[in-house]
Motif scaffolding. Structure first.
Motif, short mmCIF file in Angstrom:
data_model
loop_
_atom_site.label_atom_id
_atom_site.label_comp_id
_atom_site.label_asym_id
_atom_site.label_seq_id
_atom_site.Cartn_x
_atom_site.Cartn_y
_atom_site.Cartn_z
N LEU A 209 -14.33 32.61 5.95
CA LEU A 209 -13.27 32.77 6.95
C LEU A 209 -12.10 33.56 6.37
N ARG A 210 -11.76 33.28 5.11
CA ARG A 210 -10.68 34.03 4.46
C ARG A 210 -11.08 35.49 4.28
N HIS A 211 -12.30 35.70 3.81
CA HIS A 211 -12.77 37.06 3.56
C HIS A 211 -12.80 37.88 4.85
N GLU A 212 -13.16 37.25 5.95
CA GLU A 212 -13.24 37.95 7.23
C GLU A 212 -11.90 37.94 7.98
N LYS A 213 -10.87 37.41 7.30
CA LYS A 213 -9.51 37.37 7.85
C LYS A 213 -9.47 36.68 9.23
N LEU A 214 -10.19 35.57 9.32
CA LEU A 214 -10.24 34.81 10.57
C LEU A 214 -9.33 33.58 10.54
N ILE A 215 -8.66 33.36 9.41
CA ILE A 215 -7.69 32.26 9.35
C ILE A 215 -6.33 32.81 9.78
N GLU A 216 -5.89 32.35 10.91
CA GLU A 216 -4.69 32.91 11.52
C GLU A 216 -3.43 32.49 10.76
N ALA A 217 -2.39 33.31 10.89
CA ALA A 217 -1.09 32.95 10.34
C ALA A 217 -0.63 31.65 11.00
N GLY A 218 -0.12 30.75 10.20
CA GLY A 218 0.31 29.46 10.73
C GLY A 218 -0.79 28.42 10.76
N ALA A 219 -1.97 28.75 10.24
CA ALA A 219 -3.05 27.77 10.19
C ALA A 219 -2.65 26.60 9.30
N LEU A 220 -3.10 25.42 9.65
CA LEU A 220 -2.74 24.22 8.90
C LEU A 220 -3.43 24.21 7.53
N ALA A 221 -2.74 23.67 6.55
CA ALA A 221 -3.33 23.49 5.22
C ALA A 221 -4.36 22.37 5.30
N VAL A 222 -5.49 22.54 4.61
CA VAL A 222 -6.54 21.52 4.59
C VAL A 222 -6.87 21.17 3.16
#
Length: 280
Positions: A209-222
């Protein structure tokens, strides 16, 4: 020329019966240049990094291990086909398909399935987003998670008996989604509070998801909050084929022996390392 069995000497009758039995078993041996037996095995099409479809080809850790094992069974010509997990289970339950990978051992829930030698262990963990667990001690599973929405992959619910009972009693919500990606996106957006799955699957999918830049700005920390029991993946076979797959017992015997050897000599461990990290 055909003779009635009653006119043949007993020894000749026994010999003929033995020969007939040998001919019936011949396809299993596939010896003497006989054509390989065509077999279809289904694999979960959306369970990365273990089993998934990519560019029309089955890939993943289990896929790689099973392919290596099948190379040592030349009398079988096996095709690995993708299938949505729940549909794959139905195919085994109805006896339509021969085998499916990689189910966990669930004899009570799936009485229609026989299991191969365990192939490898998966470590089940719980990941949660930060707002959901703020102020929670999270020492005891599942009691410290009461009131939360717990996501899981449909068909892979494996949080244990206490978790199942808590979900049935409404102490927490157990919410299925089709894949790890969908569950993680829901977790990052706060649509579920926690996610239950194999550790490697979660880490792998988060990386993609990070590599494909699919984690949006403001996504919650997990973060990982609990490690639960390990589960073993298998090749599961239908028990409701009514003789449709006469080679089944021979296939199971050979496959089990090969998997045991692959575990003992480190081939499965090396296969996993190579898959994850590449050569060297």
């Amino acid at each position: 020329m055909n003779f009635p069995a009653a006119l043949l000497p007993h020894a000749v009758t026994v010999s003929l019966l033995t020969a007939c039995g040998a001919l019936a078993a011949a396809p299993l041996a596939a010896a003497g240049g006989a054509a390989p037996i065509a077999v279809t095995i289904y694999g979960d099409d959306d369970y990365p990094p273990y089993s998934y479809l990519e560019n029309g080809e089955m890939k993943g850790i289990y896929t790689t291990i099973i392919q290596a094992a099948l190379k040592k069974m030349p009398e079988y010509q096996v095709e690995l086909r993708p299938v949505p997990w729940k549909r794959g289970l139905v195919k085994l339950e109805t006896g339509e398909s021969f085998a499916l990978y990689p189910p966990y051992l669930r004899p009570a829930e799936r009485p229609y399935m026989a299991y191969s030698e365990p192939i490898m262990a998966e470590q089940l963990v719980v990941y949660c987003n930060a707002p959901a667990i703020a102020g929670r001690p999270l020492k005891y599973w599942p009691a410290d998670y009461y009131g939360l929405r717990i996501g899981y992959n449909a068909g892979f619910l494996s949080g244990g008996k206490a978790f199942d009972e808590a979900a049935r009693a409404g102490r927490l919500s157990a919410l299925p989604a089709r894949s790890s990606r969908l569950n993680l996106l829901k977790l990052l957006k706060g649509r579920i509070d926690c996610y239950l799955n194999d550790r490697l699957s979660i880490v792998w999918e988060l990386g993609k998801l990070r590599h494909e830049k699919l984690i949006e700005a403001g996504a919650l920390a997990v973060e990982e909050t609990a490690a639960l029991s390990a589960e073993q993946g298998h090749l599961g076979y239908t028990m409701r084929d009514d003789g449709r797959f006469p080679y089944k017992q021979d296939f199971i015997r050979q496959f089990n022996a090969i998997i045991r050897d692959m575990k003992q000599d480190g081939e499965i461990r090396d296969t996993v390392e190579h898959f994850l990290h590449g050569p060297g």
